[in-house]
Design an enzyme around this catalytic site. Structure first.
Site, PDB file in Angstrom:
ATOM      1  CB  THR A 103      14.383 -18.980 -25.550  1.00  0.00           C
ATOM      2  OG1 THR A 103      13.485 -17.902 -25.286  1.00  0.00           O
ATOM      3  CG2 THR A 103      14.370 -19.293 -27.038  1.00  0.00           C
ATOM      4  CB  CYS A 104      18.389 -21.879 -23.981  1.00  0.00           C
ATOM      5  SG  CYS A 104      19.861 -22.774 -24.491  1.00  0.00           S
ATOM      6  N   GLY A 126      12.184 -15.308 -21.781  1.00  0.00           N
ATOM      7  CA  GLY A 126      13.529 -15.143 -21.246  1.00  0.00           C
ATOM      8  C   GLY A 126      14.537 -15.948 -22.045  1.00  0.00           C
ATOM      9  CB  CYS A 127      18.159 -15.482 -22.523  1.00  0.00           C
ATOM     10  SG  CYS A 127      18.622 -15.040 -20.840  1.00  0.00           S
ATOM     11  CE1 TYR A 128      21.263 -19.281 -18.379  1.00  0.00           C
ATOM     12  CE2 TYR A 128      20.282 -17.519 -17.102  1.00  0.00           C
ATOM     13  CZ  TYR A 128      21.396 -18.210 -17.497  1.00  0.00           C
ATOM     14  OH  TYR A 128      22.628 -17.857 -17.025  1.00  0.00           O
TER      15      TYR A 128
END
Lengths: 336, 336, 336, 336
Positions: free
Chosen positions: C149-150, C145-147
């Site tokens: 990964t960040c 997911g994007c969050y």
């Protein structure tokens, strides 16, 4: 300033019940806010179709959306209809039959839209010297479109002064914030599609508002062709129209012409600087300026005209019309 | 698609040293990015006046800003000048005297701007059939302005086809993102002033780009008057021009006229839908469409033309010109 | 810079056919763009459910959306699934059964999401020293997911270094652009609702990505509680996470810890300045920094981590994973 | 709704002359607008340094900016100082010496900022039960910062209730619109730099507002450490703070705690949904909610608090304080 200020109002009880049909859209919501703050109106009902049963909070007042069928449209002095175009007409008829005055914000009864079964007065008080009187005595008012309000108030003084070149083509480019397109979920109105973007739409005279403008220009006696090109701006609210008008002679002082025409209008601001959206946001005004273009063989006037599409272009003008219809101060509680 | 694609390039060593004067502005920075990614160019220097000594990072390459006086402008094959208007000319002269080819992004040497001491070729390869050859052999190219690129490429095919009404007034409205105004700190360009706003500026033919357009239209043989009205959009990059052109006869298929004119151009896209800023962002293209307006007595064509002001309107077109001047593939590494 | 650059690639023919399921969303569209530009991939098909039969243009290539049922998922080397969460799993199964490798961008197979019938490798190459090898040999990769990964790439080096206070509560606030919510038309994602606004959502650990982060943190051996609060930003793309981490001791030089951890990673940038969305837009990178907070009794590290949710947070990382799975250069054609 | 509404006011003549020092900034301008609409205040003067001699128009009233030296600061009942931090103190002294009451919007006299030569009352009426009385009798009020107002009103009820874990670290993340940074031209505040971007600033407890919050928390008797991380949002106005507070025990109903604390406050809204910037724009309110976080070993409360930085965070709260100091209805003419 050439304008007259609205007189300061004295508080009275909110003794005039009014209702809003179609309160869940952007214009309907703005109407509810203006009504709640209005010193004479009390909001008797607000309806919404898909969102019936839901509620919104305005200031500290909670407003529940009724099913339109259960709204007491006969118990109010005036009904505002912010229903979708096409759906409004039968409700205007119902409210009218029940004895209420009506301000219809849809285009169903506007000039050029071909509905003749109900007689409506076009509700743009500043358009001609006789417009205000007609609105005062009207039972039904067709509230003008946002683009037509912005553009017609920029053109009417020129037509009245007889300075437009006969047979000329007037180019009216305009750009509107996205609330002009309503709040129904559509992909092309998503933030990710609108932000950092700009485009024309309804081009080549295909936008419905052109009919309203052409029909009104004809009643003003103008012999012109309009080219109207709307654009979608990445802002929430506001319209700026940039209009080029071929004249039959150069004007030495075009601003004077406008200042004279609108000298006693509280909601039209004639200015020497560039009108911008931030000047008119949340205010019931049209703000305009005009400049003769340098270097063209045909004398050409460049007019820039701005308004808030939800206020002077919709809900604010509707309140202004309602004030006139009910014998109130025209300015009552409008943010000028 | 009527366009031809650029040939796929084969990597070679970055064997052509180039330099950028004025690299701290938006166009200069965009130039540096395109140069760093270019397969044939190596960035020998980048200068900045107020920000000298500072550095920017492009990809993984750090680029330090030199004082212009210490830049080795004679050791490069080509100098791009993105210096401010007015300040560019002496540096173009210096670079030219030292033997470098020059692409000047200022308006100092553009048509209509009155500098005759240096001979420069106007660098808009798609403007006429002979433009490309002239650029190839030029020592100095005046890179066109962003608005003129957007508007002239929309008008040139009509002039060449002889369909514009003689003596007519062409109305060119355009709206630009804020990077077109540069990155010098000015109050009117602050986020708090630009967001949710829109306004015209440089009205009534007072914008400097009009001279460039008028002079170029004259060389094309057009007998018209232009009314050019730029607007400031709350977006970072992109220009959309909406242009109304009186014709001497209605065109059955205006798109065909454009498709024929630009059939072999890799950087002009003729489309049937509405061009929008997001179509052209970060790409070296002009994208345009045209429609006959309905309901006007004078046949009127409505052209909409979009580009990225920093790419096809500035740095991208500069690279395109440099590619031509240096005998490279015109498309080398440009994002089309 | 502590990072290694990707080697410059040599062009080869586009000899590896790949397909995209669910190409009409923002991530699917981004995938198609990266594939079209990829030197080794050819886009064999792209599917869309509601928009089947429609087409998009990427550069000069027109891509028609197929009905998923008619897509040749067995004739490609690798299938990317950008189908909605919940709908992806059966298609991953089908593609896998037909012999294709699969990169699944939905959360169906990610850690903590409870699907055990298919074995997938979590595709975050920089997470641990062994992650890359596992991805290389995987038949199915669950793209993170994007969050996560960040946030996980900001936390993993701290966990590996054993400096996190055992039993501590890590506060991960994050703000995302609207493309993270997809392009299905929803009222709350309209421009008029998002512009000039900001709000939290999925609060109090109710966002699905928390499971993925908790499960992954557990595999890393972390003994912590996470509080994850996402917010909706009025921007199109980008995530910034601001993370406070209680440590068991103050770190003299937290950046060194990160620089050492990511010394050979081409897609993680450790910087001393503030990471911002514009630093990472359209690039396949995570950019992060870290600072010890002044004046707290519990030593507290403040980490800020940014990525483009559509690139390193979705499509770019998917390409990175596909490159690994197919034995290609990991960096092939990714915008770093 | 737990809140009490302001009583409806009766118009009186604008009989209280007030002045504004530093009227050209965003907060000063907002102050002038609120004063012009205020039923009891008349704007006797407005000063601006760089813009002296210029004028602004508010409604139909034109306001000329005086040089501060020529402003009749001794002829008014109350002076608002919206001068820059550091420059305000001598003017507050002058106005005070001349007999005027003063509301100072700079941080010069706020808690934690170390100026002891002038005694000022901290002007946050809702902070404690005794705050209002102290403001009523104050000659000089230090108007709180925007971030502290948003965060302290979210924390004060927890401290008063004794539920915060002693010695805990409270994490206060906040994001502000750009008007919080003033309207002096700075490159990093240009539209092209802020739009589509987001970043932290003043990190690791380096922002000046932390001192104001720490000093105030100490007076409330809180034994905590704060970690304060502000961020810059691409919006014009509004602050949202997202605050995590370790508690010494889980709260069954955190909203009740807040509703009880603010039951009689007209300008604090305790809500069950997510506060968002659009809820509070142009209104003199703080709107907040709170939720226990799921799944953490340390009981953790997540509070979200929103206000308009120019209204409740600056000019609106200043008017609220002035109303109290002058014995007027606290709510007079404030948009709640």
């Amino acid at each position: 300033m050439t304008q007259h200020d609205c007189m300061i109002m004295h508080y009275r009880v909110n003794d005039i019940p009014v209702g809003v049909l179609g309160a869940s859209g952007y214009a309907g919501r703005e109407l509810c806010e203006l009504i709640v703050r209005h010193p004479h109106f009390s909001l008797a009902f607000a309806t919404a179709n898909a969102q019936r049963g839901q509620a919104i909070t305005i200031g500290s007042q909670e407003i529940a959306f009724l099913d339109p069928e259960s709204a007491p449209i006969h118990d109010v002095a005036l009904v505002f209809s912010a229903l979708p175009h096409g759906a409004s007409l039968p409700w205007v008829q119902r409210a009218h039959d029940g004895g209420a005055r009506v301000v219809d914000l849809s285009h169903d009864l506007r000039p050029g839209n071909g509905n003749s079964q109900l007689e409506a007065v076009y509700g743009m008080p500043e358009l001609t010297v006789s417009a205000r009187a007609a609105i005062r005595s009207a039972r039904i008012v067709a509230n003008p479109g946002c683009y037509p309000t912005c553009i017609l108030l920029a053109l009417a003084p020129l037509v009245a002064a007889g300075v437009v070149l006969p047979g000329a083509t007037i180019i009216a480019n305009a750009a509107s914030g996205v609330t002009g397109a309503g709040n129904s979920p559509k992909r092309e109105l998503l933030f990710g599609e609108v932000a950092e973007d700009f485009r024309a739409y309804g081009v080549a005279n295909s936008h419905r508002h052109l009919k309203e403008m052409n029909a009104t220009m004809a009643t003003l006696g103008a012999d012109v062709d309009l080219v109207f090109t709307p654009h979608l701006l990445p802002v929430a609210r506001g319209i700026l129209a940039t209009i080029t008008v071929p004249l039959d002679r150069a004007l030495d002082d075009p601003l004077s012409l406008y200042r004279d025409a609108y000298a006693s209008e509280p909601f039209v601001e004639v200015v020497s600087g560039e009108p911008r959206l931030s000047d008119v946001a949340r205010r019931n005004v049209v703000r305009l300026t005009a400049t003769m273009v340098v270097g063209t063989r045909t004398p050409t006037l460049l007019v820039r005209s701005a308004l808030d599409n939800l206020v002077k272009g919709a809900a604010g003008q509707a309140i202004q019309n309602a004030n006139l219809m009910l014998g109130l101060d025209e300015c009552a509680w409008l943010p000028a």
